[in-house]
Design an enzyme around this catalytic site. Structure first.
Site, PDB file in Angstrom:
ATOM      1  N   ASP A 103      -4.553 -13.681  14.511  1.00  0.00           N
ATOM      2  CA  ASP A 103      -6.333 -14.021  14.720  1.00  0.00           C
ATOM      3  C   ASP A 103      -6.853 -12.862  14.375  1.00  0.00           C
ATOM      4  O   ASP A 103      -7.055 -11.797  14.798  1.00  0.00           O
ATOM      5  CB  ASP A 103      -6.342 -14.391  16.243  1.00  0.00           C
ATOM      6  CG  ASP A 103      -7.986 -14.661  16.491  1.00  0.00           C
ATOM      7  OD1 ASP A 103      -8.499 -15.036  15.560  1.00  0.00           O
ATOM      8  OD2 ASP A 103      -7.946 -14.459  17.851  1.00  0.00           O
ATOM      9  N   ASP A 130     -11.068 -15.439  18.247  1.00  0.00           N
ATOM     10  CA  ASP A 130     -11.263 -16.495  19.258  1.00  0.00           C
ATOM     11  C   ASP A 130      -9.787 -16.861  19.896  1.00  0.00           C
ATOM     12  O   ASP A 130      -9.753 -18.032  20.462  1.00  0.00           O
ATOM     13  CB  ASP A 130     -11.778 -17.816  18.630  1.00  0.00           C
ATOM     14  CG  ASP A 130     -10.987 -18.222  17.431  1.00  0.00           C
ATOM     15  OD1 ASP A 130      -9.851 -17.842  17.140  1.00  0.00           O
ATOM     16  OD2 ASP A 130     -11.163 -19.259  16.643  1.00  0.00           O
ATOM     17  N   ASP A 144      -5.658 -17.545  12.167  1.00  0.00           N
ATOM     18  CA  ASP A 144      -6.638 -18.121  11.114  1.00  0.00           C
ATOM     19  C   ASP A 144      -6.014 -17.698   9.805  1.00  0.00           C
ATOM     20  O   ASP A 144      -5.234 -16.962   9.838  1.00  0.00           O
ATOM     21  CB  ASP A 144      -7.927 -17.951  11.524  1.00  0.00           C
ATOM     22  CG  ASP A 144      -8.286 -16.322  11.932  1.00  0.00           C
ATOM     23  OD1 ASP A 144      -7.755 -15.343  11.224  1.00  0.00           O
ATOM     24  OD2 ASP A 144      -9.127 -16.142  12.921  1.00  0.00           O
ATOM     25  N   ASP A 188       1.901 -28.484   3.999  1.00  0.00           N
ATOM     26  CA  ASP A 188       2.436 -29.717   5.023  1.00  0.00           C
ATOM     27  C   ASP A 188       1.659 -30.883   4.678  1.00  0.00           C
ATOM     28  O   ASP A 188       0.381 -30.625   4.589  1.00  0.00           O
ATOM     29  CB  ASP A 188       2.109 -29.269   6.527  1.00  0.00           C
ATOM     30  CG  ASP A 188       3.294 -29.861   7.144  1.00  0.00           C
ATOM     31  OD1 ASP A 188       3.959 -30.694   7.143  1.00  0.00           O
ATOM     32  OD2 ASP A 188       4.013 -28.785   7.947  1.00  0.00           O
ATOM     33  N   ASP A 227       5.841 -34.225   6.113  1.00  0.00           N
ATOM     34  CA  ASP A 227       5.986 -34.495   7.381  1.00  0.00           C
ATOM     35  C   ASP A 227       6.219 -36.215   7.917  1.00  0.00           C
ATOM     36  O   ASP A 227       5.515 -36.871   7.422  1.00  0.00           O
ATOM     37  CB  ASP A 227       4.573 -34.182   8.194  1.00  0.00           C
ATOM     38  CG  ASP A 227       4.969 -34.373   9.611  1.00  0.00           C
ATOM     39  OD1 ASP A 227       5.385 -33.329  10.175  1.00  0.00           O
ATOM     40  OD2 ASP A 227       4.346 -35.334  10.097  1.00  0.00           O
ATOM     41  N   GLU A 259      10.852 -34.121   5.106  1.00  0.00           N
ATOM     42  CA  GLU A 259      11.421 -33.741   6.571  1.00  0.00           C
ATOM     43  C   GLU A 259      12.187 -35.065   6.869  1.00  0.00           C
ATOM     44  O   GLU A 259      11.678 -36.062   7.213  1.00  0.00           O
ATOM     45  CB  GLU A 259      10.231 -33.515   7.384  1.00  0.00           C
ATOM     46  CG  GLU A 259      10.393 -33.173   8.748  1.00  0.00           C
ATOM     47  CD  GLU A 259       9.771 -33.513  10.123  1.00  0.00           C
ATOM     48  OE1 GLU A 259      10.045 -33.026  10.932  1.00  0.00           O
ATOM     49  OE2 GLU A 259       8.920 -34.555   9.995  1.00  0.00           O
ATOM     50  N   HIS A 264       8.875 -24.940  13.887  1.00  0.00           N
ATOM     51  CA  HIS A 264       7.941 -24.781  14.929  1.00  0.00           C
ATOM     52  C   HIS A 264       8.266 -26.090  15.681  1.00  0.00           C
ATOM     53  O   HIS A 264       7.437 -26.117  16.855  1.00  0.00           O
ATOM     54  CB  HIS A 264       6.436 -25.179  14.392  1.00  0.00           C
ATOM     55  CG  HIS A 264       6.486 -26.522  13.465  1.00  0.00           C
ATOM     56  ND1 HIS A 264       7.284 -26.711  12.421  1.00  0.00           N
ATOM     57  CD2 HIS A 264       5.946 -27.716  13.599  1.00  0.00           C
ATOM     58  CE1 HIS A 264       7.095 -27.830  11.995  1.00  0.00           C
ATOM     59  NE2 HIS A 264       6.222 -28.459  12.851  1.00  0.00           N
ATOM     60  N   ASP A 265       9.340 -26.835  15.770  1.00  0.00           N
ATOM     61  CA  ASP A 265       9.774 -27.825  16.471  1.00  0.00           C
ATOM     62  C   ASP A 265      10.794 -27.502  17.437  1.00  0.00           C
ATOM     63  O   ASP A 265      11.322 -28.668  18.132  1.00  0.00           O
ATOM     64  CB  ASP A 265       9.990 -29.133  15.666  1.00  0.00           C
ATOM     65  CG  ASP A 265       8.775 -29.653  15.066  1.00  0.00           C
ATOM     66  OD1 ASP A 265       7.608 -29.612  15.458  1.00  0.00           O
ATOM     67  OD2 ASP A 265       9.047 -30.544  14.120  1.00  0.00           O
TER      68      ASP A 265
HETATM   69  C1  NOJ Z   1       6.968 -33.461  12.851  1.00  0.00           C
HETATM   70  C2  NOJ Z   1       6.407 -32.132  12.562  1.00  0.00           C
HETATM   71  O1  NOJ Z   1       7.188 -30.947  12.413  1.00  0.00           O
HETATM   72  C3  NOJ Z   1       6.043 -32.391  13.901  1.00  0.00           C
HETATM   73  O2  NOJ Z   1       5.432 -30.855  14.735  1.00  0.00           O
HETATM   74  C4  NOJ Z   1       4.783 -33.170  14.655  1.00  0.00           C
HETATM   75  O3  NOJ Z   1       4.706 -33.138  16.008  1.00  0.00           O
HETATM   76  C5  NOJ Z   1       5.411 -34.504  14.165  1.00  0.00           C
HETATM   77  N1  NOJ Z   1       6.106 -34.511  12.785  1.00  0.00           N
HETATM   78  C6  NOJ Z   1       4.344 -35.490  13.870  1.00  0.00           C
HETATM   79  O4  NOJ Z   1       3.522 -35.192  12.878  1.00  0.00           O
END
Ligand code: NOJ
Length: 569
Positions: free
Chosen positions: A46, A50, A54, A123, A225, A279, A345-346
């Site tokens: 950041d 904030d 960013d 993405d 995505d 993905e 990130h998931d």
């Molecule tokens: C897959 C993404 O990696 C995830 O973070 C997102 O929540 C879902 N698709 C919906 O876009």
């Protein structure tokens, strides 16, 4: 377009010593030789105080990113968004999210990356948009609005629509009633993420246009995505009861998905030098090949989940790990191309899921997993922070969570009278927020991520696990990562070479070779917190040790806890 001809020249000059005849490699592509570093912008750095990462923050760290040796960055969504799902709900595909900065910041980020020989993959979130996108505002305003067919609607006078499961909805119901036009709209993800209607040619054209907008700016690729879900059977058949337990069978690769991808290729990909990744890869090898076999002109590489999904809250079996990665490798040995990754990130953090994040083994087990990623066939994807060995934070209070999926699942559990303690215990291990805590730069307040109040808590272990500390330690996880990256870049055999699994039934050690044009490498990985040995037909007496995550002499087939060794044979 060969934007990067000069990098190729420099590489050839530096690595003219490639021990193989690079010209002879069939299907050689820059994106196969890429090492992808994934940046979650909200949590990276950041700059304006904030509490939210960013673009200027990323710009301030470009020299660091370059120092890693990676050559592609995949940036999670940075488009305008009300942030129901941290940017995966786009309200304007041609603008930058206010929290992240401006288009001018984006342009400097892109040129700063290109100046450093790093390509940028964006993405592309077009299975759905935000409900705050102008298309959706128009679409919901009346049944006769020209944008009505940009989304999926079911008129309520026809009764209730056939059940569709939603991944992020508090009621798990993907149809949301909207009284304005007395109709339901479809949302596979949250209510604020209505699904776009890919069956509508006008919508498809809009998407190709916005893709060209970014490609014309000079970006280098797209990660699509959730695109495997984009096409739908709009006769809306009833699915069997319980289908949601295996919803991907019913949602992925439906209808004319491949036709849309081929059209996208004609309209966009064929006109630029882009790296494209799907993905999700459907439900079978056949699905995955249909997405990425080059003669089909759809996408470049598959990003399949079977490997990353292996580690559950109870752990995983090393034998199964070997079996899954070997099976995928052999299915793609002759055509198609894969991504290799153990985190994003998931997911919770790589070392906490696949390694061992206790103080004694965090560093060695992170390094062992890094060695795996950097020595497999397929393009490595490496998630920011894993190069430091960042660990799960494991929140136990629901108020600490930020992820829409965690919050809505909790609400679902509460409403349905589930055991909330058990729910929270499990969430602490599995939550995506584990992987989203701020990047740990140094030991100053908030790990140097922000001077403000971070949008999500910083892992308190930042005082010991941070970039500054690891930078100055030659034996750190970070410096090991750099070595592993360098090794991969020096040997095309690690990119293109054939893969062969050794000592298959060994329950502790993953051993394999990679071979190209007479160049042969052997990789030995101990997945256990105790010494383990492997059984090899050929000895290691004449092998040259290229990389090891332990100091002191390697002991051949006897490996120390989480030891990783790469030999040239
Ligand atoms: C897959 C993404 O990696 C995830 O973070 C997102 O929540 C879902 N698709 C919906 O876009």
């Amino acid at each position: 377009m060969r934007k990067f001809w000069w990098i190729e020249l420099v590489t050839a000059a530096l690595f003219g010593s490639y021990h193989t005849d690079a010209q002879n490699i069939e299907g050689r592509k820059w994106w196969k030789e890429a090492i992808v570093y994934q940046i979650y912008p909200r949590s990276f750095k950041d700059q304006d105080g904030d509490g939210i990462g960013d673009l200027k923050g990323i710009i301030s760290k470009l020299d660091y990113i370059q120092s890693l040796g990676v050559n592609v960055v995949w940036l999670n969504p940075v488009y305008s968004s009300p942030n129901d799902d941290n940017g995966y709900d786009v309200s304007d595909y041609r603008d930058i999210m206010k929290d992240f900065g401006t288009m001018a910041d984006f342009d400097s980020l892109l040129s700063g990356m290109h100046r450093r020989g790093i390509r940028l993959v964006m993405d592309l979130v077009v299975n759905h948009s935000s409900d705050e996108h102008e298309w959706f505002r128009q679409s919901r305003s009346s049944r006769t609005n020209p944008y009505r067919e940009y989304y999926h609607w079911w008129n309520a006078e026809n009764g209730k629509p056939p059940y569709r499961y939603s991944l992020f909805d508090v009621n798990h119901d993907a149809w949301r009633y909207d009284s304005l036009t007395n109709a339901y709209y479809l949302h596979y993800f949250s209510r604020k993420q209505p699904d776009l209607n890919w069956e509508n040619p006008k919508l498809r054209q809009e998407v190709y246009d916005l893709m060209k907008f970014w490609a014309d700016k000079g970006i280098d690729g797209f990660r699509l995505d959730a695109f495997q879900f984009a096409a739908k059977d709009t006769t809306w058949p009833q699915f069997p009861a319980g289908f949601e337990k295996d919803f991907s069978r019913y949602y992925a690769m439906q209808g004319n998905l491949h036709g849309y991808l081929q059209q996208m290729y004609q309209e966009v990909f064929s006109k630029y030098d882009l790296m494209t990744v799907a993905e999700g890869a459907g439900n079978s090898f056949e699905d995955a090949h249909n997405l990425v076999d080059s003669n089909r002109h759809e996408l470049d590489m598959a990003y399949a989940f079977e490997g990353v999904d292996l580690a559950g809250p109870e752990g995983y079996s090393v034998r199964q790990f070997k079996e899954v990665f070997s099976r995928w490798d052999s299915a793609f040995a002759h055509s198609g191309w894969l991504s290799i990754f153990l985190a994003n990130h998931d997911q919770a953090r790589m070392v906490s899921r696949f390694g061992n994040d206790s103080p004694a083994f965090r560093a060695v087990s992170s390094e062992m997993l890094t060695t795996f990623i950097m020595t497999m066939r397929g393009t490595p994807y490496y998630y920011n922070g894993d190069e430091l060995g960042m660990t799960d934070i494991r929140f136990h209070d629901i108020s600490d969570y930020r992820d829409v999926s965690a919050l809505n699942e909790y609400e679902h559990a509460r409403r349905t009278g589930a055991d909330l303690k058990a729910f929270l215990d499990r969430l602490a291990i599995t939550s995506r927020d584990n992987g989203r805590t701020p990047f740990q730069w140094d030991r100053s307040a908030n790990g140097g991520f922000t001077s403000g109040r971070p949008w999500i808590k910083v892992n308190p272990n930042y005082t010991t696990i941070n970039e500054a500390a690891e930078e100055s330690d030659p034996s750190s996880v970070l410096n090991y990562f750099r070595k592993a990256v360098r090794l991969r870049k020096e040997h095309l055999a690690l990119v293109y070479g054939t893969y062969a699994l050794l000592d298959r039934d060994n329950p502790d050690v993953y051993a394999y070779t990679r071979e190209l044009d007479g160049q042969k490498f052997m990789i030995l990985l101990n997945f256990r917190s105790r010494p383990a040995s492997c059984h090899l037909d050929a000895g290691l007496a004449h092998a040259k040790l290229l990389l090891d995550n332990y100091p002191g002499p390697a002991r051949g087939v006897v490996l120390r806890p989480y030891e990783a060794a790469v030999y040239q044979l």
